[in-house]
Design a protein around this motif. Structure first.
Motif, PDB file in Angstrom:
ATOM      1  N   ASP A 140      55.752  17.294 -22.588  1.00  0.00           N
ATOM      2  CA  ASP A 140      55.531  17.195 -24.032  1.00  0.00           C
ATOM      3  C   ASP A 140      54.053  17.067 -24.388  1.00  0.00           C
ATOM      4  N   ARG A 141      53.331  16.220 -23.635  1.00  0.00           N
ATOM      5  CA  ARG A 141      51.902  16.047 -23.918  1.00  0.00           C
ATOM      6  C   ARG A 141      51.233  15.337 -22.750  1.00  0.00           C
ATOM      7  N   THR A 142      49.906  15.418 -22.726  1.00  0.00           N
ATOM      8  CA  THR A 142      49.103  14.708 -21.732  1.00  0.00           C
ATOM      9  C   THR A 142      47.992  13.955 -22.451  1.00  0.00           C
ATOM     10  N   GLU A 143      47.420  12.975 -21.748  1.00  0.00           N
ATOM     11  CA  GLU A 143      46.321  12.197 -22.318  1.00  0.00           C
ATOM     12  C   GLU A 143      45.372  11.809 -21.185  1.00  0.00           C
ATOM     13  N   PHE A 144      44.139  12.261 -21.295  1.00  0.00           N
ATOM     14  CA  PHE A 144      43.118  11.902 -20.304  1.00  0.00           C
ATOM     15  C   PHE A 144      41.819  11.640 -21.034  1.00  0.00           C
ATOM     16  N   HIS A 145      41.503  10.378 -21.189  1.00  0.00           N
ATOM     17  CA  HIS A 145      40.268   9.955 -21.840  1.00  0.00           C
ATOM     18  C   HIS A 145      39.607   8.921 -20.942  1.00  0.00           C
ATOM     19  N   PRO A 146      38.902   9.374 -19.900  1.00  0.00           N
ATOM     20  CA  PRO A 146      38.313   8.401 -18.976  1.00  0.00           C
ATOM     21  C   PRO A 146      37.353   7.466 -19.696  1.00  0.00           C
ATOM     22  N   ASP A 147      37.459   6.206 -19.372  1.00  0.00           N
ATOM     23  CA  ASP A 147      36.529   5.217 -19.899  1.00  0.00           C
ATOM     24  C   ASP A 147      36.209   4.232 -18.779  1.00  0.00           C
ATOM     25  N   SER A 148      35.423   3.229 -19.072  1.00  0.00           N
ATOM     26  CA  SER A 148      35.009   2.311 -18.011  1.00  0.00           C
ATOM     27  C   SER A 148      36.154   1.449 -17.487  1.00  0.00           C
ATOM     28  N   PHE A 149      37.231   1.300 -18.254  1.00  0.00           N
ATOM     29  CA  PHE A 149      38.358   0.491 -17.796  1.00  0.00           C
ATOM     30  C   PHE A 149      39.375   1.306 -17.005  1.00  0.00           C
ATOM     31  N   HIS A 150      39.582   2.563 -17.379  1.00  0.00           N
ATOM     32  CA  HIS A 150      40.570   3.425 -16.716  1.00  0.00           C
ATOM     33  C   HIS A 150      39.973   4.799 -16.445  1.00  0.00           C
ATOM     34  N   PRO A 151      38.953   4.879 -15.599  1.00  0.00           N
ATOM     35  CA  PRO A 151      38.303   6.176 -15.386  1.00  0.00           C
ATOM     36  C   PRO A 151      39.149   7.145 -14.580  1.00  0.00           C
ATOM     37  N   GLN A 152      40.218   6.654 -13.964  1.00  0.00           N
ATOM     38  CA  GLN A 152      40.994   7.498 -13.073  1.00  0.00           C
ATOM     39  C   GLN A 152      42.409   7.756 -13.562  1.00  0.00           C
ATOM     40  N   LEU A 153      42.738   7.454 -14.813  1.00  0.00           N
ATOM     41  CA  LEU A 153      44.120   7.536 -15.273  1.00  0.00           C
ATOM     42  C   LEU A 153      44.371   8.726 -16.194  1.00  0.00           C
ATOM     43  N   LEU A 154      45.319   9.562 -15.792  1.00  0.00           N
ATOM     44  CA  LEU A 154      45.835  10.660 -16.616  1.00  0.00           C
ATOM     45  C   LEU A 154      47.287  10.327 -16.909  1.00  0.00           C
ATOM     46  N   LYS A 155      47.683  10.400 -18.160  1.00  0.00           N
ATOM     47  CA  LYS A 155      49.074  10.143 -18.533  1.00  0.00           C
ATOM     48  C   LYS A 155      49.716  11.452 -18.974  1.00  0.00           C
ATOM     49  N   ALA A 156      50.979  11.633 -18.601  1.00  0.00           N
ATOM     50  CA  ALA A 156      51.737  12.821 -19.010  1.00  0.00           C
ATOM     51  C   ALA A 156      53.140  12.379 -19.393  1.00  0.00           C
ATOM     52  N   TRP A 157      53.683  13.006 -20.436  1.00  0.00           N
ATOM     53  CA  TRP A 157      55.020  12.679 -20.919  1.00  0.00           C
ATOM     54  C   TRP A 157      55.947  13.870 -20.698  1.00  0.00           C
ATOM     55  N   PRO A 158      56.736  13.830 -19.594  1.00  0.00           N
ATOM     56  CA  PRO A 158      57.711  14.910 -19.385  1.00  0.00           C
ATOM     57  C   PRO A 158      58.784  14.862 -20.474  1.00  0.00           C
ATOM     58  N   THR A 159      59.335  16.020 -20.790  1.00  0.00           N
ATOM     59  CA  THR A 159      60.439  16.090 -21.742  1.00  0.00           C
ATOM     60  C   THR A 159      61.626  15.356 -21.119  1.00  0.00           C
TER      61      THR A 159
END
Length: 139
Positions: free
Chosen positions: A35-54
């Motif tokens: 459905d969507r993905t979210e990748f906004h690296p910042d100093s707290f979560h520089p390694q986290l990509l989130k994805a929402w499968p249908t």
């Protein structure tokens, strides 16, 4: 001083591989069952990509993948199912060195807590994600 982010309970896995995470993000955004993905690296979560499968038709909530990928080739992909207001970790695919046996393995987090060996056809970001997506309940 720049500290290398770590995942609690893991040995040092190296710095996040933002290039691999961006490639995974582009790959997942072309998939019909994401459905969507979210990748906004910042100093707290520089390694986290989130994805929402249908979610599958018989599901009453949402599903999510939290993807960590590191320059050493180590990774962690956690699968969540959520209903109303509770996130429940269902399972996690990992590749790292450690005392738990095999390098590539799957943790059954919501049921037995058992760990089983996983054989990925390819140990590269897109190959691993293809294998993981194929194992998820179908939408």
């Amino acid at each position: 001083m720049n500290e290398v982010p770590t995942i609690v309970g893991w040995p040092s896995v190296g710095p996040p591989d933002r290039q691999a995470l961006r490639a995974i993000d582009r790959f997942l955004s072309t998939m019909a069952n994401i459905d969507r993905t979210e990748f906004h690296p910042d100093s707290f979560h520089p390694q986290l990509l989130k994805a929402w499968p249908t979610p599958s038709p018989d599901s009453s909530g949402t599903t999510r993948l939290d993807i960590h990928w590191f320059t050493t080739g180590e990774f962690s992909v956690t699968y969540y199912q959520a209903d109303e207001c509770v996130d429940q970790r269902v399972g996690r695919w990992d590749r790292h060195t450690g005392s738990r046996g095999t390098r590539c393995h799957f943790h059954h987090l919501s049921t037995t807590g058992n760990i089983e060996t996983v054989d990925f056809d390819e140990i590269n970001p897109l190959g691993v994600l293809r294998t993981i997506l194929a194992s998820l309940p179908r939408a």
